[in-house]
Design an enzyme around this catalytic site. Structure first.
Site, short mmCIF file in Angstrom:
data_model
loop_
_atom_site.label_atom_id
_atom_site.label_comp_id
_atom_site.label_asym_id
_atom_site.label_seq_id
_atom_site.Cartn_x
_atom_site.Cartn_y
_atom_site.Cartn_z
N TYR A 181 0.91 -1.31 0.16
CA TYR A 181 0.08 0.12 0.04
C TYR A 181 0.84 1.45 -0.05
CZ TYR A 181 -4.39 2.54 1.03
OH TYR A 181 -5.61 3.08 0.97
N VAL B 167 -18.28 1.27 1.17
CA VAL B 167 -18.35 2.57 0.72
C VAL B 167 -19.72 2.72 -0.22
CG1 VAL B 167 -17.40 4.26 -0.87
CG2 VAL B 167 -16.08 3.19 0.47
N SER C 259 -20.69 -3.03 -1.11
CA SER C 259 -19.47 -2.56 -0.44
C SER C 259 -19.92 -1.45 0.76
CB SER C 259 -18.29 -2.12 -1.15
OG SER C 259 -18.38 -0.70 -1.87
N MET D 55 -8.97 -2.99 -4.94
CA MET D 55 -8.75 -4.37 -4.56
C MET D 55 -8.62 -5.33 -5.68
SD MET D 55 -8.99 -3.77 -1.31
CE MET D 55 -8.83 -5.22 -1.08
#
Lengths: 398, 398
Positions: free
Chosen positions: B87, B205, B203, B301
């Site tokens: 990340y 979000v 999801s 993802m």
């Protein structure tokens, strides 16, 4: 069916560099067909669907309109897509070329061509700021510039200063140079010494980008396809102002990162112009882009989708745009269009923006429509086969 | 090596819905290890590199700092990527947890966790606007929220009103709800009745997008993966405010175009939110986007690149962006961050933004660091195997 035609250039389609004295037919009679257009009734391969149509002289222009005579009209790659019917801009059908038959109300036609330089030949009432003899270019899209003469709305043309400008310069001013100029202006506020990156750097737009960037004191990192005469091409691009020229193959060289870093001297590249439209090479190029960068795609010649790493958008704050000069003309005011033309003509006159390499193809007034059609179709076949390699400009005999 | 651990939930890792009365160990002794953190010395699989470390009580906070005690700290998908080292945000090394050994200057460690709700326990000099007992969340990224207690800079936290808000609401307020809110606000000026389109609509979000959009009077066209219980999922999403819910399979249905057209009633979709990050489905979804639309990707993802037709950029004037809430916090002012938190807490208190479905995993103070480490690693293994399906929140025994 066209292979035989390729053996030699057919008589009547005169090809000459415009810088040379214009080739004239040795015929003792003067051309008889001076009002002609290249038309089509249905979309398809230009080498199969285009034909040359002769029409009578234009009437005196009505109020708000002018009559123009085209001096030079380029064949741009997008023009081919328009004829094929795969381009988003469509020309409107024309039904007033002749009284009956093809080109009349009975059988309306499309006239090809989007770009061209014309001269005002007569002026209707209620038209301001135009004189007979003025050079004009079209701001209306798909206006049918592959014509000898047209009656047009005065609002659809913009005057171009004809002092110190070649016909080729003026004939090719409305598509490629403004695409280059606006992409350099509209997305990132660049300062002198800043870098811009582009692929397809030897395309017409790419070369305009190099020159306009150099004129503005911007540095360019240019990518081209590798080829046998690569060092010649690199020299040519450097000569017109390219700071660095690389091939896509160079992207595989791991030492390139350090080289580019040294060239940039601490600067970050925030603008990348994408002509190629392909995934892999564009993605590789983006490695050299800084954070908060903008990728502007303008070439859709590659039918492949643009494949970009999602992480570049999310973590490097990449923004991807598309630029289309046709849309620019639609959404900008007349004053902005005129300002753009003024800026570009200044660059051209100062010798900072060269005319493209080109060939002029003349359409002989002595030829019948059938003969001229055969010759024009042959030109498009040669184009499709990549037999030119420079801009082709159409010229109708007067 | 972990497969045996999966058979049953290990003792000491208590799992409870936070809405139920908190599960308490029946042990007669009170927890002995109240200051603990989940740390790692090198990047890798969380189920292999994470360990639980006990450290002494914090000293009184120095000037400009406060001591906080975490109430609940979520495990977000990105946290796993941080531990893996893939990340872009990296935590800083911590070397003051203990005097010697792991967590000291001899052997600094990273503390996991980016999001969490904490309570102020003591306040240093020169700190304004904070009181003991206040709820706070971190605005500093990768602050190491998988801790029981921390000494933090007062500038790195934002106070959250704790009236009318659940701990779960507050603990999950800094990542997903602001991502949803800012994507709806920052790219297109939407008016009541306008449409927004998104994939990955179920999801965390995605569900926040649905709710915030509904609260603002916006309509949502939502795409989810097809599944056995699809009608149940559709009902659930409609219940929280989704206008229309479709599956990616529906994109193959040619009659969908007409349906969508009817739903839109003449409106155009100008904002599409892309969680999935995959090419094909995103491209298909974009067919329903109007001209001059904006595609905002926020989910990385899927490691697959985003594959988009170049023509959408050039001819439909698509702009593609990436949104990253971490960057938003970096570039926005403290006042803007506080305003954002105020807006989101209001929505939560008004019942317009529900807390995510969740499970609380408690770390028992009775367990040795070794035992707790085994249990935590097991949690991450279960997460990687998709055994939860709801948000996991960590809670350290007091």
């Amino acid at each position: 069916m066209f292979s035989l035609l390729l053996r030699s250039r057919p008589a009547g389609v005169h090809v000459a560099r415009v810088s040379l004295p214009k080739y004239r037919s040795l015929s003792t009679t003067s051309p008889t067909r001076t009002n002609r257009a290249i038309v089509y009734s249905q979309n398809g391969n230009p080498a199969e669907v285009l034909s040359v149509l002769t029409y009578p002289s234009l009437a005196h222009p009505t109020s708000g309109t002018v009559n123009i005579r085209y001096l030079l009209s380029p064949i741009n790659p997008a023009d081919v897509n328009v004829v094929e019917g795969v381009y988003p801009s469509k020309p409107t059908l024309t039904s007033n070329l002749v009284q009956s038959g093809k080109g009349s109300k009975d059988e309306p036609v499309f006239i090809g061509g989007n770009e061209g330089l014309a001269q005002v030949t007569s002026i209707g009432e209620n038209v301001d700021g135009l004189n007979v003899g003025d050079w004009v270019v079209m701001v209306k899209q798909q206006a049918g510039t592959w014509s000898a003469s047209q009656n047009v709305n005065a609002q659809d043309i913009v005057k171009i200063p004809n002092q110190g400008l070649s016909e080729v310069h003026a004939a090719t001013i409305t598509v490629n140079p403004p695409t280059a100029y606006n992409m350099l202006m509209d997305y990132v506020e660049l300062q002198e010494g800043d870098w811009v990156m582009q692929n397809g750097a030897n395309s017409a737009v790419g070369q305009a980008v190099i020159q306009i960037a150099a004129a503005r004191g911007l540095k360019t990192l240019n990518f081209v396809r590798n080829r046998d005469d690569i060092s010649q091409l690199k020299d040519q691009l450097r000569k017109i102002g390219a700071t660095q020229v690389l091939t896509y193959d160079d992207l595989n060289d791991k030492s390139l990162r350090d080289k580019v870093k040294t060239w940039l001297g601490g600067k970050e590249i925030l603008l990348a112009l994408n002509c190629v439209g392909k995934g892999g090479e564009t993605t590789e190029m983006l490695r050299y882009m800084g954070k908060d960068g903008h990728l502007v795609s303008y070439g859709a010649m590659s039918k492949q989708p643009l494949s970009l790493p999602t992480s570049a958008f999310i973590f490097k704050n990449l923004t991807a745009h598309g630029f289309w000069q046709s849309r620019w003309y639609l959404v900008r005011s007349r004053a902005e269009r005129e300002q753009l033309m003024a800026t570009l003509t200044s660059l051209m006159k100062e010798g900072k923006l060269a005319a493209p390499e080109h060939e002029v193809v003349s359409i002989d007034g002595q030829d019948s429509d059938g003969e001229a059609t055969t010759k024009i179709r042959n030109v498009f076949q040669r184009l499709a086969a990549g037999r030119y390699g420079k801009k082709v400009l159409l010229k109708f005999d007067e």
